[in-house]
Write an enzyme that holds these catalytic residues in place. Structure first.
Site, mmCIF file in Angstrom:
data_model
loop_
_atom_site.group_PDB
_atom_site.id
_atom_site.type_symbol
_atom_site.label_atom_id
_atom_site.label_comp_id
_atom_site.label_asym_id
_atom_site.label_seq_id
_atom_site.Cartn_x
_atom_site.Cartn_y
_atom_site.Cartn_z
ATOM 1 C CB SER A 1 -0.891 -0.001 1.245
ATOM 2 O OG SER A 1 -1.495 1.258 1.456
ATOM 3 C CE1 TYR B 1 -3.005 -1.943 5.885
ATOM 4 C CE2 TYR B 1 -2.681 0.303 5.108
ATOM 5 C CZ TYR B 1 -3.060 -1.018 4.867
ATOM 6 O OH TYR B 1 -3.480 -1.385 3.611
#
Length: 312
Positions: A159, A185
């Site tokens: 990501s 994350y």
């Protein structure tokens, strides 16, 4: 860095368009998280091109529904469902030990985003445990099957959030520093990129190609811990350069490009976005790949830390 690799495809391309004319008959693929979001469309495109696809999922009932849907939309009959909980080492071990024969394509797609602070029974931070350690254990556990495929591809779905944080080796699991969902994350997504670098260094002689990617912004269940207001605030911070939301079919395009397109024959250890290799990101950028995510020394350290953590 060499000149980034480009393809005829872009942010608006769909997975089916990327694989148009590609024949995957006789190839076997596993897609983790294949029952939701871009995992469904990744699996659908691979099955539609002729691959035998296994949906590796926590919710096997949802997996069965997805398999039926893929059959109905593509006519593909060889879509199976297997249970896999990436946060549970025993579940990963059961999956890898049950696998027989070669594996040509492994798409490490499943993940959790910006979750509240949660720990596995081992004390691992959940996002790092799921997004990295589970996929690390899965892929290394399937190494023999991948090596037997003679040209296997492994896809590590990362990501642009990797730009938020390197892997903080001094405190990966937030035992000393305050927990912050996006930092957790971000480092797990950096780990996904570093895994591709580390696996390329170790497995090139086995003919295994491993690349990572940013799929783009797609509204899926991955964002279930993130409010609409937070997502729009994040997009506003990016400003005029904020990309448009993609459909799941567009979000899966870069995954299937890395998984099966002949355009990437021989390419390994690289990071892609919008179906093209990403350039190095400048500090504060919202796109591109952070140099720390491609650092071979960090990749080697992460590999050893991962082995040690799973063995403990």
């Amino acid at each position: 860095m060499t000149t980034p690799l480009t393809t005829p495809f872009s942010a608006s391309s769909t997975a089916a368009e990327v694989l148009a004319g590609t024949d995957l008959t006789g190839r076997r693929a596993v897609v983790t998280g294949g029952a939701s979001g871009i995992g469904v469309e990744t699996a659908r495109a691979l099955a539609g091109a002729g691959a035998a696809v296994t949906l590796a999922v926590r919710d096997t009932a949802a997996g069965d529904r997805t398999a039926d849907d893929i059959h109905a939309t593509t006519g593909a009959r060889d879509v199976t469902v297997a249970h896999l909980d990436l946060a549970d080492p025993s579940s990963v071990a059961a999956f890898t030990s049950a696998w027989e024969g070669p594996l040509h394509i492994l798409v490490n797609n499943a993940g959790v985003m910006a979750a509240p602070e949660t720990r596995t029974p081992q004390g691992w931070e959940l996002q790092f445990a799921t997004n990295h350690l589970g996929h690390f254990a899965l892929t290394t556990g399937l190494h023999r099957a991948l090596a037997a495929a003679d040209g296997a591809r492994v896809v590590s779905v990362s990501s642009s959030a990797h730009l938020r944080s390197p892997v903080v080796f001094e405190d990966i699991h937030f035992r000393e520093r305050p927990y912050e969902p996006w930092a957790a994350y971000g480092q797990s997504k950096t780990a996904n990129v570093l895994f591709a670098v580390g696996a390329t260094a170790r497995w090139a002689d086995d003919g295994i190609l491993v690349n990572s990617l940013m799929p783009g912004g797609i509204r899926t269940r991955l964002q279930r811990h993130v409010s609409d207001e937070t997502l729009e605030r994040m997009r506003a911070r990016v400003g005029a350069g904020a990309p448009n939301w993609k459909s799941p079919e567009q979000g899966a395009a870069t995954s299937v490009l890395l998984a099966a397109s002949p355009l990437l024959d021989g390419v390994s250890g690289r990071y892609f976005e919008d179906c093209n290799e990403a350039a190095h990101a400048e500090p504060g950028a919202a796109r591109g790949v952070a140099p720390y995510a491609l650092d071979p020394e960090a990749a080697a350290l992460l590999w050893q830390v991962s082995l040690d953590t799973l063995a403990a």
